[in-house]
Design a protein around this motif. Structure first.
Motif, PDB file in Angstrom:
ATOM      1  N   PRO A  32       0.808  -1.232   0.000  1.00 49.16           N
ATOM      2  CA  PRO A  32       0.000   0.000   0.000  1.00 49.16           C
ATOM      3  C   PRO A  32       0.836   1.275   0.000  1.00 49.16           C
ATOM      4  CG  PRO A  32      -0.869  -1.579   1.585  1.00 49.16           C
ATOM      5  CD  PRO A  32       0.454  -2.115   1.118  1.00 49.16           C
ATOM      6  N   LEU A  33       2.018   1.229   0.597  1.00 47.20           N
ATOM      7  CA  LEU A  33       2.878   2.410   0.630  1.00 47.20           C
ATOM      8  C   LEU A  33       3.444   2.716  -0.751  1.00 47.20           C
ATOM      9  CD1 LEU A  33       4.852   1.630   3.925  1.00 47.20           C
ATOM     10  CD2 LEU A  33       2.762   3.001   3.642  1.00 47.20           C
ATOM     11  N   MET A  34       3.572   1.675  -1.595  1.00 45.04           N
ATOM     12  CA  MET A  34       4.132   1.858  -2.930  1.00 45.04           C
ATOM     13  C   MET A  34       3.062   2.043  -3.998  1.00 45.04           C
ATOM     14  SD  MET A  34       7.116  -1.035  -2.964  1.00 45.04           S
ATOM     15  CE  MET A  34       8.561  -0.922  -1.895  1.00 45.04           C
ATOM     16  N   ALA A  35       1.810   1.847  -3.610  1.00 45.44           N
ATOM     17  CA  ALA A  35       0.739   1.870  -4.594  1.00 45.44           C
ATOM     18  C   ALA A  35       0.578   3.243  -5.214  1.00 45.44           C
ATOM     19  CB  ALA A  35      -0.579   1.446  -3.939  1.00 45.44           C
ATOM     20  N   ALA A  36       0.125   3.241  -6.480  1.00 44.98           N
ATOM     21  CA  ALA A  36      -0.126   4.507  -7.175  1.00 44.98           C
ATOM     22  C   ALA A  36      -1.252   5.261  -6.473  1.00 44.98           C
ATOM     23  CB  ALA A  36      -0.507   4.233  -8.634  1.00 44.98           C
ATOM     24  N   GLN A  37      -2.267   4.484  -6.053  1.00 48.18           N
ATOM     25  CA  GLN A  37      -3.347   5.085  -5.271  1.00 48.18           C
ATOM     26  C   GLN A  37      -3.505   4.196  -4.042  1.00 48.18           C
ATOM     27  OE1 GLN A  37      -6.731   5.220  -7.840  1.00 48.18           O
ATOM     28  NE2 GLN A  37      -6.089   7.120  -8.809  1.00 48.18           N
ATOM     29  N   ALA A  38      -2.918   4.599  -2.952  1.00 44.65           N
ATOM     30  CA  ALA A  38      -2.935   3.760  -1.753  1.00 44.65           C
ATOM     31  C   ALA A  38      -4.347   3.585  -1.254  1.00 44.65           C
ATOM     32  CB  ALA A  38      -2.078   4.401  -0.664  1.00 44.65           C
ATOM     33  N   PRO A  39      -4.755   2.391  -0.981  1.00 49.55           N
ATOM     34  CA  PRO A  39      -6.103   2.157  -0.456  1.00 49.55           C
ATOM     35  C   PRO A  39      -6.242   2.724   0.946  1.00 49.55           C
ATOM     36  CG  PRO A  39      -4.790   0.136  -0.371  1.00 49.55           C
ATOM     37  CD  PRO A  39      -3.977   1.152  -1.116  1.00 49.55           C
ATOM     38  N   GLU A  40      -7.484   3.059   1.267  1.00 51.94           N
ATOM     39  CA  GLU A  40      -7.734   3.610   2.594  1.00 51.94           C
ATOM     40  C   GLU A  40      -7.521   2.533   3.651  1.00 51.94           C
ATOM     41  OE1 GLU A  40     -11.529   5.363   2.811  1.00 51.94           O
ATOM     42  OE2 GLU A  40     -11.185   6.811   1.201  1.00 51.94           O
ATOM     43  N   ASP A  41      -6.819   2.884   4.699  1.00 52.28           N
ATOM     44  CA  ASP A  41      -6.537   1.940   5.780  1.00 52.28           C
ATOM     45  C   ASP A  41      -6.893   2.606   7.095  1.00 52.28           C
ATOM     46  OD1 ASP A  41      -5.747  -0.090   7.355  1.00 52.28           O
ATOM     47  OD2 ASP A  41      -3.663  -0.168   6.647  1.00 52.28           O
ATOM     48  N   THR A  42      -7.804   1.973   7.811  1.00 54.84           N
ATOM     49  CA  THR A  42      -8.296   2.593   9.041  1.00 54.84           C
ATOM     50  C   THR A  42      -7.385   2.329  10.239  1.00 54.84           C
ATOM     51  OG1 THR A  42      -9.638   0.625   9.478  1.00 54.84           O
ATOM     52  CG2 THR A  42     -10.691   2.421   8.255  1.00 54.84           C
ATOM     53  N   THR A  43      -6.389   1.459  10.090  1.00 54.32           N
ATOM     54  CA  THR A  43      -5.506   1.136  11.207  1.00 54.32           C
ATOM     55  C   THR A  43      -4.092   1.599  10.909  1.00 54.32           C
ATOM     56  OG1 THR A  43      -5.017  -1.060  10.318  1.00 54.32           O
ATOM     57  CG2 THR A  43      -6.888  -0.881  11.815  1.00 54.32           C
ATOM     58  N   THR A  44      -3.365   1.913  11.969  1.00 58.67           N
ATOM     59  CA  THR A  44      -1.972   2.325  11.831  1.00 58.67           C
ATOM     60  C   THR A  44      -1.071   1.099  11.879  1.00 58.67           C
ATOM     61  OG1 THR A  44      -1.659   2.539  14.220  1.00 58.67           O
ATOM     62  CG2 THR A  44      -2.540   4.460  13.027  1.00 58.67           C
ATOM     63  N   PRO A  45       0.179   1.215  11.383  1.00 64.75           N
ATOM     64  CA  PRO A  45       1.110   0.085  11.476  1.00 64.75           C
ATOM     65  C   PRO A  45       1.298  -0.409  12.902  1.00 64.75           C
ATOM     66  CG  PRO A  45       1.951   1.747   9.968  1.00 64.75           C
ATOM     67  CD  PRO A  45       0.739   2.339  10.608  1.00 64.75           C
ATOM     68  N   LEU A  46       1.264   0.529  13.875  1.00 72.03           N
ATOM     69  CA  LEU A  46       1.431   0.114  15.264  1.00 72.03           C
ATOM     70  C   LEU A  46       0.250  -0.737  15.723  1.00 72.03           C
ATOM     71  CD1 LEU A  46       3.159   0.343  17.808  1.00 72.03           C
ATOM     72  CD2 LEU A  46       1.860   2.402  18.430  1.00 72.03           C
ATOM     73  N   GLU A  47      -0.945  -0.363  15.291  1.00 68.81           N
ATOM     74  CA  GLU A  47      -2.125  -1.159  15.644  1.00 68.81           C
ATOM     75  C   GLU A  47      -2.073  -2.534  14.989  1.00 68.81           C
ATOM     76  OE1 GLU A  47      -5.186   1.429  14.331  1.00 68.81           O
ATOM     77  OE2 GLU A  47      -5.483   2.376  16.293  1.00 68.81           O
ATOM     78  N   ASP A  48      -1.641  -2.580  13.729  1.00 68.08           N
ATOM     79  CA  ASP A  48      -1.507  -3.874  13.032  1.00 68.08           C
ATOM     80  C   ASP A  48      -0.525  -4.776  13.767  1.00 68.08           C
ATOM     81  OD1 ASP A  48      -3.274  -3.064  11.105  1.00 68.08           O
ATOM     82  OD2 ASP A  48      -1.713  -2.361   9.721  1.00 68.08           O
ATOM     83  N   PHE A  49       0.585  -4.199  14.223  1.00 70.84           N
ATOM     84  CA  PHE A  49       1.588  -4.979  14.945  1.00 70.84           C
ATOM     85  C   PHE A  49       1.019  -5.502  16.263  1.00 70.84           C
ATOM     86  CE2 PHE A  49       5.138  -5.215  17.996  1.00 70.84           C
ATOM     87  CZ  PHE A  49       5.947  -6.137  17.331  1.00 70.84           C
ATOM     88  N   ALA A  50       0.269  -4.654  16.947  1.00 69.37           N
ATOM     89  CA  ALA A  50      -0.325  -5.059  18.227  1.00 69.37           C
ATOM     90  C   ALA A  50      -1.330  -6.192  18.026  1.00 69.37           C
ATOM     91  CB  ALA A  50      -1.006  -3.862  18.892  1.00 69.37           C
ATOM     92  N   ILE A  51      -2.117  -6.109  16.947  1.00 67.48           N
ATOM     93  CA  ILE A  51      -3.086  -7.165  16.652  1.00 67.48           C
ATOM     94  C   ILE A  51      -2.371  -8.493  16.386  1.00 67.48           C
ATOM     95  CG2 ILE A  51      -4.791  -7.957  14.963  1.00 67.48           C
ATOM     96  CD1 ILE A  51      -5.646  -5.013  14.657  1.00 67.48           C
ATOM     97  N   ALA A  52      -1.281  -8.426  15.621  1.00 70.79           N
ATOM     98  CA  ALA A  52      -0.523  -9.638  15.310  1.00 70.79           C
ATOM     99  C   ALA A  52       0.055 -10.269  16.569  1.00 70.79           C
ATOM    100  CB  ALA A  52       0.590  -9.323  14.309  1.00 70.79           C
ATOM    101  N   ILE A  53       0.623  -9.438  17.452  1.00 78.56           N
ATOM    102  CA  ILE A  53       1.202  -9.940  18.705  1.00 78.56           C
ATOM    103  C   ILE A  53       0.110 -10.564  19.587  1.00 78.56           C
ATOM    104  CG2 ILE A  53       2.319  -9.271  20.856  1.00 78.56           C
ATOM    105  CD1 ILE A  53       4.212  -9.425  18.496  1.00 78.56           C
ATOM    106  N   ALA A  54      -1.052  -9.910  19.638  1.00 80.22           N
ATOM    107  CA  ALA A  54      -2.158 -10.422  20.451  1.00 80.22           C
ATOM    108  C   ALA A  54      -2.636 -11.772  19.921  1.00 80.22           C
ATOM    109  CB  ALA A  54      -3.312  -9.419  20.465  1.00 80.22           C
ATOM    110  N   ALA A  55      -2.686 -11.912  18.596  1.00 79.26           N
ATOM    111  CA  ALA A  55      -3.128 -13.182  17.996  1.00 79.26           C
ATOM    112  C   ALA A  55      -2.147 -14.300  18.321  1.00 79.26           C
ATOM    113  CB  ALA A  55      -3.270 -13.020  16.489  1.00 79.26           C
TER     114      ALA A  55
END
Length: 610
Positions: A169-192
């Motif tokens: 998504p960071l490299m995309a020509a039109q980055a898709p909307e993302d409602t979560t931050t990278p920190l939140e994504d990392f926290a979700i992964a750790i919790a899982a």
């Protein structure tokens, strides 16, 4: 109804293609993987009988998920920790260096620029876990030094797909909307991951204990599938790969007493789905894209495989591998991988490069997969002859729980005593028993025992029967013992079998079956009991031992005669003292019974009592 008919016809074609192609290619020395690929290409792109190759590919990727689960079962956390240098050192270096080199070559050639070349380069740096592990399994190289290092690299590559997908998504020509931050994504992964570890530690073993007590094998299979798919889905929802979730679930169950039963239950599903995966790769090959870009593909595929092989060889040599092991790893992992399909599809959807470019990259990966078995066979020609006998990693009892000196089936009182002798002698013993209660009780005393049905060939294989020096059949029921011995003789005719015999007749039957050694469960204890009784009555200890040894010799001599002449042979070797009955009330008339008749009657009674 029409859709159902189509599904049935497609399933029949795939099954027929697998049944015909896999044995044919195996017979030609090309391996089953090329057979599955060829069948897929013939059914799909050539004959146009199945056009939904990508949909089948998504379903069949479950084969890779199940494969990672079984691999996880073979790795205790302690062994995984021992492999950390290869995983995070060698594996990370391979992905970074190979990805950087391929990205530079793609940009330098003008095929792609900027972000597109980076995604393509790092996507091609990933290898195929399914192809590589299948080749290792077919060659029985999974537990060799080079096999373990190759697996470490593949494991890191499976982890690498997570950050690679995250940067698209960071490299995309039109980055898709993302409602979560990278920190939140990392926290979700750790919790899982934490939730998965908690479930594995506190829920899975009690769950399998309850199911095992019911004796319902179909429920155990359903539970095994539920664990694998549940862990995989949890990781996918957390933004990680399904394969990684299944692998973690396997690692968590590696120390479980139910691991061999789980492996045996999952293995058929893994085998079928992996075969379907290879066929789906062939089905999804776009011949039109290949034809339109034939020159580019002819150049790109050899360059890709050469670059990856050279980087792998150099890194392996730099980190201590011998020449032969480095060559094997380099030519085992030169292909693109199944996660490349996922990465390229996501990149095309995000606008990093066009759909046509994605199809071209998928074709390159597919052809590189098809050439992998050929590259693996080429490695034999490049190895040094003096180092051909590579030293295998010893699969010790603490490590994998399979492949011990003795595979003991059944763990009742007889086997518990016998195992003490073996363990005291420094021998590794893998014990399987079908009683959940006995497994639980034995585990509390520190025995390394696993839940499993010894009458199932898949369980015996999972428990390491192919590497066991002796198979000790110590089950209680005569019919169960006979069934296991017949199964082992049929599948492993060279296996040495030691068996617990129920009685004298069973001993003769076991000898007729050709077991290497048998022992009646009460024979030696009866001899010892009789000797101790004699000593208590005042008989000298040496004399009592001599009498016991004489009885043992007589018994063996009788067995030899009975093998040849029948159960009634050798009765003259028995020590018997017929007793005339003395009734409490004097009979009205005297009845005489010859001594020899009484002796015959006593002998027959003894035989039946045994």
């Amino acid at each position: 109804m029409e859709t159902t008919t189509i599904i049935y016809s497609q399933a029949l074609m795939l099954l027929a293609g697998a049944v015909v192609a896999a044995p044919l290619f195996k017979r030609l020395g090309l391996g089953t993987i090329l057979g599955y690929l060829a069948a897929g290409i013939l059914i799909g792109p050539v004959a146009q009988q199945i056009t939904e190759g990508e949909e089948i590919l998504h379903v069949s990727e479950l084969g890779v998920v199940f494969l990672l689960f079984i691999i996880g079962l073979e790795l205790k956390p302690s062994r995984l920790w021992q492999m950390r240098r290869d995983i995070f050192g060698l594996g990370t270096a391979q992905v970074v260096i190979t990805g950087a080199v391929l990205s530079f070559l793609i940009a330098f050639s003008g095929l792609l620029e900027g972000a597109g070349s980076i995604v393509a380069g790092f996507g091609l740096a990933l290898s195929s876990t399914a192809f590589a592990m299948q080749i290792l399994e077919e060659n029985n190289d999974t537990n060799t030094r080079y096999g373990q290092r190759a697996f470490s690299i593949l494991l890191l590559q499976d982890l690498a797909i997570v950050p690679l997908l995250a940067i698209i998504p960071l490299m995309a020509a039109q980055a898709p909307e993302d409602t979560t931050t990278p920190l939140e994504d990392f926290a979700i992964a750790i919790a899982a991951v934490a939730a998965l570890f908690a479930a594995g530690r506190y829920l899975l073993n009690p769950l399998f204990q309850v199911i095992a007590r019911t004796g319902a094998r179909d429920v155990m299979i359903a539970a095994a599938l539920l664990v694998v798919m549940g862990a995989a889905t949890m990781m996918q929802l957390a933004g990680l790969s399904m394969a990684m979730g299944a692998f973690l679930a396997g690692v968590l169950l590696a120390e479980s007493s139910y691991r061999h039963e789980l492996e045996a239950d999952i293995e058929p599903f893994r085998g079928i789905l992996q075969a379907l995966f290879f066929m789906a790769v062939g089905l999804s090959l776009e011949l039109q894209v290949v034809a339109e870009n034939l020159l580019s593909i002819i150049i790109a595929v050899p360059v890709l495989m050469l670059v990856k092989s050279l980087v792998l060889y150099g890194l392996c040599r730099a980190t201590g591998s011998r020449h032969n092991d480095a060559v094997r790893i380099g030519l085992l992992l030169p292909q693109g991988g199944e996660f490349g399909f996922v990465l390229f599809t996501a990149a095309a959807a995000a606008g990093v490069f066009s759909q046509a470019t994605s199809s071209l990259l998928v074709a390159i990966v597919t052809l590189s997969m098809a050439l992998t078995p050929v590259a693996a066979m080429l490695s034999r020609r490049l190895m040094h002859k003096q180092d051909e006998l590579a030293e295998e990693i010893e699969e010790d009892f603490e490590g994998a729980g399979a492949g011990a000196d003795v595979l003991m089936i059944g763990f009742s009182r007889f086997a518990q005593i016998a195992s003490q002798i073996l363990l005291a002698g420094g021998r590794d013993v893998t014990i399987i028993d079908h009683s959940a209660a006995r497994v639980r009780q034995a585990a509390t005393f520190g025995f390394r025992i696993y839940f499993g049905d010894g009458t199932r060939l898949d369980v015996l294989r999972a428990a390491g029967i192919e590497k066991a020096k002796i198979v000790a059949v110590c089950t209680q029921k005569k019919e169960v013992t006979d069934k296991i011995i017949d199964l082992v003789h049929a599948e492993y005719p060279n296996a040495r079998i030691f068996a617990r015999s129920y009685d004298r007749l069973h001993t003769l039957e076991l000898r007729a079956r050709g077991v290497d050694y048998e022992l009646r469960e009460t024979f030696e204890s009866g001899l010892l009991f009789g000797r101790k009784t004699l000593e208590a009555l005042g008989v000298n200890g040496d004399e009592a031992i001599g009498i016991m040894d004489d009885i043992r010799r007589r018994d063996e001599a009788r067995l030899v005669l009975q093998e040849a002449e029948g159960i009634t042979a050798g009765r003259d070797m028995l020590h018997s003292r017929p007793v005339r009955p003395e009734p409490l009330v004097k009979p009205k008339r005297e009845v005489t019974q010859p001594d020899d008749a009484l002796a015959d009657l006593a002998d027959e009674t003894l035989e039946k009592a045994e």
